[in-house]
Design a protein around this motif. Sequence first.
Motif, mmCIF file in Angstrom:
data_model
loop_
_atom_site.group_PDB
_atom_site.id
_atom_site.type_symbol
_atom_site.label_atom_id
_atom_site.label_comp_id
_atom_site.label_asym_id
_atom_site.label_seq_id
_atom_site.Cartn_x
_atom_site.Cartn_y
_atom_site.Cartn_z
ATOM 1 N N GLY A 67 0.782 -1.228 0.000
ATOM 2 C CA GLY A 67 0.000 0.000 0.000
ATOM 3 C C GLY A 67 0.813 1.278 0.000
ATOM 4 O O GLY A 67 0.230 2.370 0.003
ATOM 5 N N ALA A 68 2.141 1.177 -0.001
ATOM 6 C CA ALA A 68 2.982 2.389 0.037
ATOM 7 C C ALA A 68 2.701 3.256 -1.182
ATOM 8 O O ALA A 68 2.744 2.791 -2.320
ATOM 9 N N ARG A 69 2.446 4.531 -0.915
ATOM 10 C CA ARG A 69 2.011 5.431 -1.983
ATOM 11 C C ARG A 69 2.310 6.868 -1.589
ATOM 12 O O ARG A 69 2.319 7.210 -0.399
ATOM 13 N N GLY A 203 1.114 2.973 8.559
ATOM 14 C CA GLY A 203 0.108 2.029 9.028
ATOM 15 C C GLY A 203 -1.217 2.204 8.315
ATOM 16 O O GLY A 203 -1.859 1.227 7.920
ATOM 17 N N VAL A 204 -1.633 3.451 8.145
ATOM 18 C CA VAL A 204 -2.908 3.735 7.478
ATOM 19 C C VAL A 204 -2.900 3.202 6.048
ATOM 20 O O VAL A 204 -3.915 2.690 5.555
ATOM 21 N N GLN A 205 -1.760 3.307 5.369
ATOM 22 C CA GLN A 205 -1.685 2.789 4.005
ATOM 23 C C GLN A 205 -1.616 1.263 3.985
ATOM 24 O O GLN A 205 -2.220 0.615 3.127
ATOM 25 N N ILE A 346 -3.776 10.739 4.167
ATOM 26 C CA ILE A 346 -4.821 10.408 3.195
ATOM 27 C C ILE A 346 -4.803 8.906 2.980
ATOM 28 O O ILE A 346 -3.769 8.258 3.072
ATOM 29 N N ASP A 347 -5.975 8.324 2.735
ATOM 30 C CA ASP A 347 -6.075 6.870 2.771
ATOM 31 C C ASP A 347 -6.940 6.320 1.659
ATOM 32 O O ASP A 347 -7.680 7.054 0.980
#
Length: 547
Positions: A67-69, A203-205, A346-347
């Motif tokens: 999910g890294a972005r 963590g959120v990503q 942002i997620d």
Amino acid sequence: MPVDSLNVSLHSSSDREESTDVDVVVVGAGFAGMYMLHRLREIGYSVQVFEAGTDVGGTWYWNRYPGARCDVESLEYSYSFDEELQQDWEWTERYSSQPEILSYANHVADRFDLRRDIRFETRVESAAFDEDRNAWCVRTSDKALTVGRFFVMATGCLSSAATPDIEGKDEFSGTMVHTGRWPKKGLDLKGRRVGVIGTGSSGVQAIPVIAAQCDELIVFQRTPQYTVPARNAELDDDRQNEIKGRYGDFREANFAMPQALGSDVRKYSDSIHDVSDEERRERLQEAWDLGGTLFLASFTDVLLDESANVHAQNFVREKITEIVSDPETASKLTPEHIIGCKRLVIDTDYFEAFNRPNVRLVDVGSEPIQRITESGLSTKSEDFEFDVLVFATGFDAMTGSILRVDITGRDGMTIQEKWAAGPRTYLGLTVPDFPNMFTVSGPGSPSVLTNMIISIEQHVEWISDCISWLDDHQYSTIEAKSEAERAWVDHVNAKAERTLFPSCNSWYLGANVPGKTRVFMPLLGFPGYVRRCDQVAENDYEGFVLK
């Protein structure tokens, strides 16, 4: 131009240790180090870059977690220095993923033949300024000595992984990994029991993606996060072509923005108190639907006035209640602090992930982690078993990678001693007692509060222009004055104190690292910062001692 007498001056004595001699030593081969190398080579300087990783990319080399972005839009989070480069590269999403950004970094390295001057898998262990030779002696993990007249730390703001010191870490028999050191080959999480510690940006990503892959996920949260949707999507060809048709103007418009981004987002000049409840909600909803970090730019005073900020807080809190099905979980996920004083996350489907039957949230505020065990971890009242334990605990931001190198300046002063009471710089670029040393996006510069690549370009161009100017005017050293440093630190603090940024414990202050001195490190406002840097250069580098 480079000083031709460097080799002679460094080897005038036969008993001196053998060394490789260059004009400039650069540490780090992320976006800062790569552009520093390219720009200096273009104006005729010899450069040696050292990089601990096996290839270029910096932050995007190390952070390979699911999910890294990037949280800056792709058409903005890219180099602007080369027109052909920005026209040729095709982005595929509104917000680029880690693999795509790493591909871009590799493309840049190939395009400009950068790797021939980068020594990979080589960590800089120490750097000492030799006052007799006016040069930096840099020792690396391969035991080599490299000497350069100038020394540039391009080690990045978010590259020094911070792992909490929890008792029993060495006892865990499963797989333990930090998001910032995710293995290249990835991790197979299918059928696994996974624990994630930390709910910051990483963590959120990662959590929604891990949740979809694993059998069971337990999330250990210290502080609830305000996070707004990214609204990521495939990048429309028409949008990309439209921007490329006016890239120069687009960049110039972004340079004039406080964060060096977002010039195409609608601007407002009114207070949140100047509109009706209905209009306030409509505008916040519009920003929520648009997605992205400029949610807080919906009104001018959200980050200045707590009575204005509370309206944005309540809006996001209501969204959490609407999205998360279980009221108890929703309550645990609801923040109580100022929105925006910590980096706004942002997620993609973060809150929705907690509606999955295989995801559970543990609030370590009420259930603190006691220790890590052989099979998992124990909180105050429960034991958990995991196959994989993920630390999404962030970074020792802005200073960590600098302080991990044994850097010694004039009169034996170390950077650790210099910054014992907190990081202090002049312009975020230089430090008194450390002649001819520069930091790219260091503390005291806008850096993490901006589009990082644009801030990097501005720093690299200022540093390279400075080095060239020194040679043109036959100066050997440049060193910031202590009074200039004091005035700059006061300026950074004064700007921050006019806002709500210092009002909570955030990594902007170093609060995520136990024992780290609390100092608000980034400077607010990109355009004003650029004007000041230009003014310093135009006034023959005022605030510096030139010899």
